[in-house]
Design a protein around this motif. Structure first.
Motif, short mmCIF file in Angstrom:
data_model
loop_
_atom_site.label_atom_id
_atom_site.label_comp_id
_atom_site.label_asym_id
_atom_site.label_seq_id
_atom_site.Cartn_x
_atom_site.Cartn_y
_atom_site.Cartn_z
N PRO A 99 -4.88 6.83 3.23
CA PRO A 99 -4.65 6.14 1.96
C PRO A 99 -3.45 6.75 1.23
CG PRO A 99 -6.97 6.64 2.22
CD PRO A 99 -6.24 7.36 3.32
N SER A 147 -5.07 1.42 0.07
CA SER A 147 -6.19 1.98 -0.69
C SER A 147 -7.22 2.55 0.29
CB SER A 147 -6.84 0.89 -1.56
OG SER A 147 -7.66 0.06 -0.78
N GLU A 148 -8.22 3.16 -0.24
CA GLU A 148 -9.29 3.72 0.59
C GLU A 148 -10.36 2.66 0.90
OE1 GLU A 148 -12.03 5.77 -2.81
OE2 GLU A 148 -10.07 6.62 -2.46
N TYR A 149 -10.16 1.45 0.40
CA TYR A 149 -11.16 0.39 0.55
C TYR A 149 -10.80 -0.59 1.66
CZ TYR A 149 -12.47 2.28 -3.93
OH TYR A 149 -12.84 3.14 -4.92
N ASP A 158 -7.36 -2.81 2.76
CA ASP A 158 -6.79 -3.25 1.48
C ASP A 158 -5.51 -2.47 1.23
OD1 ASP A 158 -8.89 -5.00 1.12
OD2 ASP A 158 -10.01 -3.66 -0.19
#
Length: 68
Positions: free
Chosen positions: A10, A27-29, A46
């Protein structure tokens, strides 16, 4: 050095495509993807283009290819 998006940590990264370099943020998502029956078939990373805030697609319109 090339790296798969799914293996990139990320944070900020530079994507070099046909339009030149693009600063993006991973992102981390991840967003789960489901088939018509509701079964989870994968997850889309994401990531966003820094300059515009648009979703980063990595030169493709297929979430599966975005990961590579």
């Amino acid at each position: 050095m090339a790296i798969r998006l799914e293996n990139c940590p990320p944070g900020l990264f530079v994507f070099v495509g046909a339009g030149g370099p693009c600063l993006a943020f991973k992102s981390e998502y991840r967003t789960e993807k489901k088939d018509a029956a509701g079964q989870i078939i994968g997850a889309q990373t994401d990531a966003y283009v820094v300059a515009s805030g648009e979703y980063f697609w990595g030169g493709t319109d297929d979430w599966r290819k975005q990961q590579t």
